[in-house]
Design an enzyme around this catalytic site. Structure first.
Site, mmCIF file in Angstrom:
data_model
loop_
_atom_site.group_PDB
_atom_site.id
_atom_site.type_symbol
_atom_site.label_atom_id
_atom_site.label_comp_id
_atom_site.label_asym_id
_atom_site.label_seq_id
_atom_site.Cartn_x
_atom_site.Cartn_y
_atom_site.Cartn_z
ATOM 1 N N LYS A 9 70.402 27.627 91.697
ATOM 2 C CA LYS A 9 70.382 26.248 92.221
ATOM 3 C C LYS A 9 71.572 25.433 91.694
ATOM 4 O O LYS A 9 72.254 24.780 92.459
ATOM 5 C CB LYS A 9 69.095 25.524 91.793
ATOM 6 C CG LYS A 9 67.826 26.055 92.395
ATOM 7 C CD LYS A 9 66.668 25.093 92.140
ATOM 8 C CE LYS A 9 66.338 24.897 90.677
ATOM 9 N NZ LYS A 9 65.800 26.076 89.989
ATOM 10 N N ARG A 85 60.051 18.395 91.285
ATOM 11 C CA ARG A 85 59.504 19.646 90.764
ATOM 12 C C ARG A 85 57.983 19.664 90.865
ATOM 13 O O ARG A 85 57.370 20.680 90.538
ATOM 14 C CB ARG A 85 59.883 19.764 89.303
ATOM 15 C CG ARG A 85 61.022 20.754 89.024
ATOM 16 C CD ARG A 85 61.078 20.910 87.585
ATOM 17 N NE ARG A 85 61.864 21.842 86.919
ATOM 18 C CZ ARG A 85 63.154 21.797 86.645
ATOM 19 N NH1 ARG A 85 63.906 20.878 87.168
ATOM 20 N NH2 ARG A 85 63.688 22.686 85.860
ATOM 21 N N ARG A 122 72.969 33.902 81.004
ATOM 22 C CA ARG A 122 73.562 32.664 81.532
ATOM 23 C C ARG A 122 74.217 31.818 80.445
ATOM 24 O O ARG A 122 73.691 31.670 79.348
ATOM 25 C CB ARG A 122 72.469 31.844 82.217
ATOM 26 C CG ARG A 122 72.942 30.468 82.640
ATOM 27 C CD ARG A 122 72.051 29.872 83.648
ATOM 28 N NE ARG A 122 70.857 29.263 83.074
ATOM 29 C CZ ARG A 122 70.016 28.520 83.796
ATOM 30 N NH1 ARG A 122 70.207 28.356 85.083
ATOM 31 N NH2 ARG A 122 68.952 28.001 83.223
ATOM 32 N N ARG A 154 72.010 27.669 76.992
ATOM 33 C CA ARG A 154 70.974 26.636 76.977
ATOM 34 C C ARG A 154 69.862 27.009 76.016
ATOM 35 O O ARG A 154 69.478 28.167 75.933
ATOM 36 C CB ARG A 154 70.394 26.474 78.397
ATOM 37 C CG ARG A 154 71.208 25.546 79.239
ATOM 38 C CD ARG A 154 70.734 25.532 80.652
ATOM 39 N NE ARG A 154 69.299 25.325 80.811
ATOM 40 C CZ ARG A 154 68.731 24.913 81.934
ATOM 41 N NH1 ARG A 154 69.472 24.658 82.978
ATOM 42 N NH2 ARG A 154 67.434 24.772 82.011
ATOM 43 N N ARG A 165 58.773 28.664 81.811
ATOM 44 C CA ARG A 165 59.346 27.942 82.960
ATOM 45 C C ARG A 165 58.997 28.629 84.269
ATOM 46 O O ARG A 165 58.731 27.964 85.274
ATOM 47 C CB ARG A 165 60.865 27.815 82.787
ATOM 48 C CG ARG A 165 61.210 26.766 81.734
ATOM 49 C CD ARG A 165 62.553 27.030 81.095
ATOM 50 N NE ARG A 165 63.645 26.961 82.042
ATOM 51 C CZ ARG A 165 64.780 27.660 81.912
ATOM 52 N NH1 ARG A 165 64.953 28.469 80.901
ATOM 53 N NH2 ARG A 165 65.726 27.531 82.813
HETATM 54 P P1 AMP Z 1 66.757 22.244 84.578
HETATM 55 O O1 AMP Z 1 68.134 22.147 84.032
HETATM 56 O O2 AMP Z 1 66.631 21.687 85.963
HETATM 57 O O3 AMP Z 1 66.160 23.632 84.464
HETATM 58 O O4 AMP Z 1 65.837 21.293 83.638
HETATM 59 C C1 AMP Z 1 65.721 21.535 82.241
HETATM 60 C C2 AMP Z 1 64.435 20.934 81.706
HETATM 61 O O5 AMP Z 1 64.448 19.503 81.913
HETATM 62 C C3 AMP Z 1 63.165 21.408 82.375
HETATM 63 O O6 AMP Z 1 62.695 22.654 81.857
HETATM 64 C C4 AMP Z 1 62.217 20.248 82.059
HETATM 65 O O7 AMP Z 1 61.832 20.269 80.686
HETATM 66 C C5 AMP Z 1 63.141 19.046 82.256
HETATM 67 N N1 AMP Z 1 63.149 18.599 83.665
HETATM 68 C C6 AMP Z 1 64.231 18.611 84.510
HETATM 69 N N2 AMP Z 1 63.900 18.144 85.723
HETATM 70 C C7 AMP Z 1 62.578 17.842 85.656
HETATM 71 C C8 AMP Z 1 61.637 17.352 86.605
HETATM 72 N N3 AMP Z 1 61.997 17.079 87.881
HETATM 73 N N4 AMP Z 1 60.350 17.145 86.187
HETATM 74 C C9 AMP Z 1 59.976 17.406 84.927
HETATM 75 N N5 AMP Z 1 60.796 17.903 83.977
HETATM 76 C C10 AMP Z 1 62.106 18.114 84.340
#
Ligand code: AMP
Length: 219
Positions: A9, A85, A122, A154, A165
């Site tokens: 993504k 999400r 990654r 990360r 996740r």
């Molecule tokens: P990502 O980089 O999109 O995988 O986001 C990293 C982390 O940020 C996720 O595992 C959540 O802890 C938090 N996070 C990001 N976007 C959201 C969302 N839309 N709703 C809830 N938590 C989020």
């Protein structure tokens, strides 16, 4: 852009944002940037992100609402990455955009076995979010090819956090695909293949939607 972790993504959203010259709004990047800048996001937000838990809908929705107020989102559109999400977040987004709505949800699909391989290797730019892999690192040591930021692993790309996740994705996020099928339009696109191959697929699908939309506006 919907799809499980590791579907690509982030990579595809960066490409879409360059191709269509539109802002890339990634809630994950915004949260990591806020934490890095020492902004207070409330108790345990940093821990929740590191362990791969979802944050409260209200927190994320208010952050997105503030971002969508900025002028750059009103010119040519925007691409949302990592938001919504949950169905609650999708409903909140709908109200934020009303009377307009998102044009489409792109569902980037990938088998889970491939996700594990992608995520373990990654590496990402801490500044712009560009994605790399241990088998395809930036040209200059740990320095992002796109913006010169630092390329890191990360905190939530550990085996435990990845498993958590993926579980959350199945429970909270996968039902969004059915929700968008009912309320908007979903285009499922295979995320298997090189970044260029998948990128070309996504852009072809978006272009064909835009052509259809423009034809119907002219009629
Ligand atoms: P990502 O980089 O999109 O995988 O986001 C990293 C982390 O940020 C996720 O595992 C959540 O802890 C938090 N996070 C990001 N976007 C959201 C969302 N839309 N709703 C809830 N938590 C989020």
């Amino acid at each position: 852009m919907l799809g499980k972790q590791g579907a690509g993504k982030g990579t595809q959203c960066v490409r879409l944002s360059h191709h269509y010259v539109i802002p890339h709004i990634s809630t994950g990047d915004m949260l990591r940037a806020a934490l890095k800048a020492g902004r207070s996001l409330g108790n345990k937000v940093g821990d929740a992100i590191a362990s791969g838990e979802l944050l409260a809908d209200e927190l994320v929705v208010s952050m997105v609402a503030e971002r969508l107020e900025q002028d750059d989102t009103r010119r040519r559109g925007f691409v949302l990455d990592g938001f919504p999400r949950t169905i609650e977040q999708a409903k909140a987004l709908r109200s934020l955009l009303a009377p307009a709505d998102v044009d489409m949800a792109v569902n980037l699909t990938i088998p889970t076995a491939q996700v594990l391989k992608r995520l373990a290797g990654r590496r990402v730019c801490a500044d712009c979010g560009a994605n790399y892999h241990v088998t395809a690192l930036p040209k200059v040591d740990w320095t992002c090819d796109v913006c010169g930021g630092e390329v890191v692993q990360r905190e939530d790309d550990t085996e435990d956090a990845i498993r958590r996740r993926l579980g959350l994705y199945e429970r909270e996020t996968a039902p969004l695909i059915a929700w968008y099928e009912e309320h908007s339009r979903v285009m499922s696109i295979s995320g298997v293949g090189s970044q260029d191959t998948v990128g070309a697929r996504v852009i072809r699908a978006v272009d064909s939607y835009l052509r259809r939309r423009d034809r119907s506006v002219r009629k």
